[in-house]
Design an enzyme around this catalytic site. Structure first.
Site, PDB file in Angstrom:
ATOM      1  N   CYS A  64      56.311  64.048  27.871  1.00 57.43           N
ATOM      2  CA  CYS A  64      57.546  63.912  27.084  1.00 57.43           C
ATOM      3  C   CYS A  64      57.466  64.658  25.762  1.00 57.43           C
ATOM      4  O   CYS A  64      58.382  65.396  25.395  1.00 57.43           O
ATOM      5  CB  CYS A  64      57.865  62.444  26.874  1.00 57.43           C
ATOM      6  SG  CYS A  64      56.481  61.457  26.269  1.00 57.43           S
ATOM      7  N   TYR A  65      56.369  64.493  25.046  1.00 58.85           N
ATOM      8  CA  TYR A  65      56.213  65.217  23.782  1.00 58.85           C
ATOM      9  C   TYR A  65      56.135  66.723  24.031  1.00 58.85           C
ATOM     10  O   TYR A  65      56.613  67.527  23.244  1.00 58.85           O
ATOM     11  CB  TYR A  65      54.928  64.775  23.072  1.00 58.85           C
ATOM     12  CG  TYR A  65      54.981  63.443  22.381  1.00 58.85           C
ATOM     13  CD1 TYR A  65      55.865  63.203  21.336  1.00 58.85           C
ATOM     14  CD2 TYR A  65      54.107  62.420  22.730  1.00 58.85           C
ATOM     15  CE1 TYR A  65      55.881  61.980  20.673  1.00 58.85           C
ATOM     16  CE2 TYR A  65      54.116  61.200  22.067  1.00 58.85           C
ATOM     17  CZ  TYR A  65      55.007  60.981  21.038  1.00 58.85           C
ATOM     18  OH  TYR A  65      55.013  59.777  20.374  1.00 58.85           O
TER      19      TYR A  65
END
Lengths: 341, 341, 341, 341
Positions: free
Chosen positions: C147-148
């Site tokens: 996600c990051y």
């Protein structure tokens, strides 16, 4: 300075006792126990207490020094009754449920187990100062009521006591912040479960029910019967109880408010007003906010109360009781202004 | 594709109509109005809609193109009754309160003003498909019920209709997320006011009260009387209604659950279960969750329902009605899975 | 309809795959596994999915039926590499970290263990469609980025690729909602710990660091070096990455915005704007919001991106990859409008 | 008891001054002003203060009684410079920005208007006791620094002062709770806008930037240059600043922590630790939590600080300054234990 011990310092009620005592002019915490976290520093478990208690480490409760002036117990249900018989202290203030109900027969029904020290039940007074102050003054052992119980009892007591509402058929519909469920990580208290969520729990069977009934009955003399539905709101602290009862007479909203105001006129921690209470106004303080309405259309009285479940609903009230029991000013160390916003 | 207009696109219900229509296989939004934000791009007002509606600008409602298949109105109370008489559209779906109550005499009592188009009231059907589906199918004008009304009515209807609870003396104690108060910045909806707060409001006088009574009376034939207490919970969306009624007979929890399950057996948007409903399970979906209990000790039936106030409580139900009215599959474009967590 | 399996259905990414597939016109979930919750109904574990999946029960992964068109794996780090070698499916889409890094030597450094199936690493393409679409189209195995990584890579890629910022000395300072930490109850993800709290974690050592560097290097050809600091924000979903890099030339804010806009001109899921991104605009959707600024006073470029960590940061991107891999329209089943508020 | 006045009592900083003074052993609030709310009772505007201040009404500031020992000003930018020249009081403590910057030329650049009382600037000392205690002791006029400035300055000061990091090229990336934006209802501070949202604001141009640079330069003697990016987190209170600077030498994390610890060894309100600070540990208290790391891989020092923006970032620090200025014990009335959870 009175020397204090806290048995059960790793939970939220224990931590809140430490927070409040850090500002108390006459209380000095010298011992804190924890079974699960023994060996940890308070500052590691609660960084919020790091500046106030840099040097206190959690120990097993058996390491408690003799001769303490006051000992608080902040333990899960069932744990206090095993410890209290072995405990020596000037005053014992129990925040748990073990010594609240006066009838030992209620424990198997609501708590699922027999009481193992029923002979001690009548040594404990019920720690709700606004209703039973005289009992608490100078007492050697105090059982501090539950958070929902404190809210509902203070909200309904003036009305039930004055005979303005029917003592049976009462509905208490309340919502609490999540800290009431304790510090331990559980599936139903994760952030992902609770945040942006509102739900009910403990339908029909919440353990605070008989305690509310007992407190109101003892105060009013009437046979009180309550259906209690607790809800979980997505917030850390706070309880708001919305209570429904049938009026016995024709008193209107103003008369009901007057009765409520008069009952608490000299109480430093109770605010009665036409304004609707909100939990946020009580955050971090020992203050309770109350109001009441009568609905002629449907024939109901609606009374509402709000407080901080960890202060007036637990540790603040425990300190209020400890102040009374030990002869210190009742308001010492107890904030009456809420942290807002 | 049916061509749609939205009058009142700057509010949350209007925005939610756009969100849901962006996934609807047969609905195409071609016009969106706003008085207060005319000239703004939808994408600027709602960045959440930027990818879906990059080119739509808000216009005054009078610029509405003729011949639209469906027009939604999502306006404050009192605004629809001024516009509807001038409106031409295949189907009119009003999300406001102006055409919900069948008795014009109720408007001055609960809304504080006379109705200016009472002759149109009987042209609108009440848009609660699970209770009044036949009325809505093919209808030219639908008044979509309020969010609290949808929750309480779906929760109580099977029990009242089957005569299992007394229709009078009912208490509806409900909590809502803040989006129900609308988009406009107000002192009581700032983050600092609402966050970490739980409070009651609209004591005795909330406008959804007569609408609940009307919906349940129309569905059951019984004279229903409700005391309704709304609360504000610190969350964006969701309503949970905890409803208290007196049982008429001896049916236990299982029998009550069976009645409720049978009533909604074929409903795509209703889940009946022994599990306690929670608002979070409904987030972003058109689904309602329901349960019921009987307490023999105190003689109460407790029924609980939860839904997303902006979907099943407003825009989703409006689309469900538009689907029915315009002959599209009732479930088209409506999510049944909630966004979790 | 393509027949789908999900290995690891009890976690949030698995649940989100089910939610999105419930609206996908060509995907049909026929199998869901869970080791920890085998035997449970999906509807019991996730009431939000009760209406959509009333009949699916979680099973051990070995019960997977043969011949599925697409299998998603949504498992903790290290678990996929044990399963993938035994798995037969048309397309394998792994949401975990096991096949993302191209250099097996990085696994012991950042994940603390040797990779047990390094020979499979080059069979997986990196599932970031906006940067590597051609690799993913028709692919048999896709490793969906973290996600990051998705946030930071999409934010920085146009600037690094165009040589407008120095590829070394970059700081990525990001905040995430709590769902990124998964469903399991842990002390650091209880409501009481997270609510009203903002903190940093994983200082210097977060595992997404080498993945960001790899993605940007592969896309731009430059040797990228990033210091990454993740933070935890008190919200369910959403990531916002604020990225700091040194400009190589004199391009001002407008020129940087133009470069970013041009790079994503044809992307259905990317919105580039002068407006500052916010996580809330992306909730529940597969959309990314981006912006950039240049500060002449201090000589920094600041680029900011936001997305929903469970959609574009996990399950939505996985479906986008599955669409590309299996020849379905890339946008099928993927919401582009956010749930607001 | 010292007699206190508060000019600007309707805002959050004013209310927080009242909360803290309600527990202060030597401060007695006798006057509170508000232009916008004149005539209201404090108890109506802030029910949280009802029990503590049942009898104080807000008045226009001109009604201030003469001869007060201490007057606090908690006003919007630009308002203090119009009032201070007319004010008589033993000590003036300004919580606003009007007298913080020592160079009047900075006001038009960062605040958009000329300073109207530049001749008073050098009468005010900068109220950051940990860095400038000697200036504040006994001072007649104190300008209390901004919340972000206090956080970033206390975090970076020991490192900059010791020459362990480059004073230029520093990035301060910080997040704040919403109370920093004040009490007034605005579109960007409604619950629906803020809750479940994380966003940046004030890119490149936040007014606290020159104040940080000034404070660090004055303390260290070095020419400090900072790029500051504030973010808004969905919480009431708290600031966490994550600061990035280039190391000048080879000092590792332990050496940096030692320097930071030594600098604050005798400070009652500062906790330096290897633990990562979190805003929640500081809630309601005047305590700051700090840590630092060095990343050899990328060549950055990361220093992090957290505090309560309304206490140590505003009203608590103002009282700390008032204590110092008026000769009271520096810690009087200031909680050091945070309200948790």
């Amino acid at each position: 300075m009175k020397r204090l011990g806290i048995i059960g310092g790793s939970g939220f009620a224990g931590a809140e006792l430490m927070r409040l005592c850090s500002q108390h002019p006459e209380f000095d915490v010298v011992f804190v126990s924890s079974e699960s976290q023994a060996g940890s520093a308070v500052a590691d478990l609660y960084p919020s207490l790091a500046a106030a208690y840099p040097d206190i480490f959690l120990e097993p409760w058996e390491a408690i020094p003799p001769g303490l002036d006051i000992v608080f117990l902040a333990l899960p249900s069932g744990a206090s009754q095993a410890i209290v018989p072995k405990l020596q202290a000037g005053h014992i203030i129990d925040l748990g449920a073990d010594f609240r109900l006066d009838d030992p027969a209620l424990y198997p029904i609501w708590y699922g187990h027999e009481h193992t020290a029923p002979e001690l039940l009548d040594q404990f007074v019920f720690g709700l100062p606004e209703l039973f102050r005289d009992d608490i003054a100078g007492a050697g052992a105090v059982a501090v009521p539950g958070c929902y119980v404190t809210t509902a009892s203070l909200t309904l007591a003036p009305l039930v006591h004055a005979g303005l509402v029917e003592p049976r058929g009462i509905v208490v519909d309340a919502a609490s912040g999540v800290s009431g469920a304790g510090r331990t990580a559980q599936p139903n208290t994760t952030f992902s479960t609770v945040d942006e969520n509102f739900t009910a729990y403990g339908l029909l069977t919440h353990r605070h029910t008989p305690e509310m009934e007992m407190a109101l009955k003892r105060h009013s003399g009437a046979g009180v019967e309550i259906l209690f539905t607790p809800h979980l709101a997505p917030m850390n602290r706070g309880i708001l109880a919305t209570c429904y009862a049938r009026p016995t007479g024709t008193e209107n909203t103003d008369a009901l408010l007057d009765t409520m105001s008069a009952a608490y006129a000299d109480e430093p921690f109770v605010v009665v007003s036409e304004a609707v209470p909100s939990t946020k106004a009580t955050l971090g303080s020992n203050t309770v906010h109350l109001t009441v309405r009568r609905d002629d259309r449907t024939g109901w009285v609606v009374a509402i109360g709000a407080l901080d479940n960890l202060v007036k609903g637990a540790s603040g009230q425990a300190i209020q009781c400890a102040n009374l029991a030990s002869g210190v000013s009742e308001t010492a160390g107890l904030p009456i202004a809420g942290v807002y916003p």
